[in-house]
Scaffold this motif. Structure first.
Motif, PDB file in Angstrom:
ATOM      1  N   ASP A   1     -42.053 -40.739  30.272  1.00  0.00           N
ATOM      2  CA  ASP A   1     -40.864 -41.544  30.560  1.00  0.00           C
ATOM      3  C   ASP A   1     -40.782 -41.849  32.057  1.00  0.00           C
TER       4      ASP A   1
ATOM      5  N   LYS B   1     -33.848 -52.863  22.514  1.00  0.00           N
ATOM      6  CA  LYS B   1     -35.151 -53.525  22.411  1.00  0.00           C
ATOM      7  C   LYS B   1     -35.275 -54.342  21.125  1.00  0.00           C
TER       8      LYS B   1
ATOM      9  N   THR C   1     -36.587 -44.594  30.561  1.00  0.00           N
ATOM     10  CA  THR C   1     -37.135 -45.361  29.444  1.00  0.00           C
ATOM     11  C   THR C   1     -38.568 -44.961  29.131  1.00  0.00           C
ATOM     12  N   TYR C   2     -38.976 -45.320  27.949  1.00  0.00           N
ATOM     13  CA  TYR C   2     -40.388 -45.408  27.605  1.00  0.00           C
ATOM     14  C   TYR C   2     -40.776 -46.830  27.997  1.00  0.00           C
TER      15      TYR C   2
ATOM     16  N   ALA D   1     -33.767 -48.116  22.661  1.00  0.00           N
ATOM     17  CA  ALA D   1     -34.536 -48.509  21.475  1.00  0.00           C
ATOM     18  C   ALA D   1     -33.802 -49.592  20.690  1.00  0.00           C
TER      19      ALA D   1
ATOM     20  N   ASP E   1     -38.182 -45.681  22.128  1.00  0.00           N
ATOM     21  CA  ASP E   1     -37.816 -45.371  23.501  1.00  0.00           C
ATOM     22  C   ASP E   1     -37.258 -43.951  23.567  1.00  0.00           C
TER      23      ASP E   1
END
Length: 277
Positions: free
Chosen positions: A27, A194, A44-45, A191, A185
């Protein structure tokens, strides 16, 4: 590219131990710069960051739809967003009650131009739950089968590739007719942002979409889907009472605790065909 790191670890089990390699999600901090507003900081990822930026702007009421965005640029993990609405820092001050709104003799310090776009600010942006009365109930006639909910969560698990490798992310899935978008994420909010952003870019009709994801369902998550007009939200986890209140106010169908072959419907059950077997 998968942002995954391997680390030598010691695994202990039943009195025995061994050194193995364990995957963990890599991350990173992402800064979101929107017009002239102060940057927002997220862990975040760091994949699908443009989708995240679109979904965040929609979920926070900063834009009405994808066409309000002029450009999105990436600078490493920093995301620079320019919108047609050219937001300025005073909006953030107004949200925090620092700047008094004088137009129309309004007595409330926290009224700001963002309220023009759907009424309520979510908690992760300094939102105001007291403004929930401004939410208009979702009137979508979307309906799904009970058995489909079980299939959706199973599909979510099957396609959660980063989660399978690391168990360190949340996963969200947006379904529109026969189309499915999946994003992962470290943050359940990101997530969901997104998948919303990716769907907006494709021009999906949000009133005919629904979201399945991993993670709790508090007020700020429900406010996000209310803003964009998604009528159904499904999770394998529990709701918070604040989330139930917001779902009721917005006529959102909330389904939680999807486990094995069961689930719990908390609000607006008319969108679920419960007789389906």
């Amino acid at each position: 590219m998968d942002f995954i790191r391997q680390t030598d670890v010691i695994r202990w089990e039943d009195g025995n131990y061994e050194i193995i390699k364990e995957n963990s999600v890599d991350d990173e901090y992402t800064y979101l710069f929107i017009d002239y507003l102060p940057p927002r900081k997220f862990s975040t990822y760091p994949k699908d960051l443009k989708d995240f930026a679109v979904g965040y702007c929609l979920g926070e009421g900063l834009i009405k739809d994808y066409s309000d965005i002029n450009s999105i640029e990436l600078d490493g993990t920093n995301v620079l967003v320019s919108t047609k609405l050219s937001h300025d820092p005073e909006e953030d001050l107004e949200q925090e009650g620092i700047v008094q709104e004088r137009k129309g003799n309004c007595e409330h310090a926290c009224v700001c131009r963002l309220l023009e776009y759907q009424g309520v600010n979510s908690d992760n942006a300094g939102g105001i739950r007291s403004e929930l009365k401004t939410i208009e109930p979702n009137t979508s006639d979307l309906k799904i089968d009970a058995t489909q909910i079980i299939k959706d969560i199973q599909h979510l698990t099957d396609e959660a590739k980063i989660w399978q490798k690391t168990a360190g992310v949340h996963v969200a899935q947006l379904k529109y007719e026969d189309k499915i978008i999946i994003r992962e994420d470290v943050s359940r909010h990101v997530a969901v942002d997104k998948v919303i952003g990716a769907a907006a870019k494709e021009g999906y009709d949000f009133s005919k979409c629904y979201i399945s994801y991993s993670g709790r369902m508090p007020a700020d998550m429900l406010i996000k889907v209310i803003r964009v007009g998604i009528p159904i939200i499904i999770s394998n986890a529990a709701p918070a009472s604040s989330g139930i209140d917001v779902a009721n106010a917005g006529n959102i169908t909330m389904v939680g605790f999807v486990r094995d072959n069961r689930f719990t419907v908390y609000t607006s059950p008319e969108r679920i065909n419960l007789e389906n077997r």
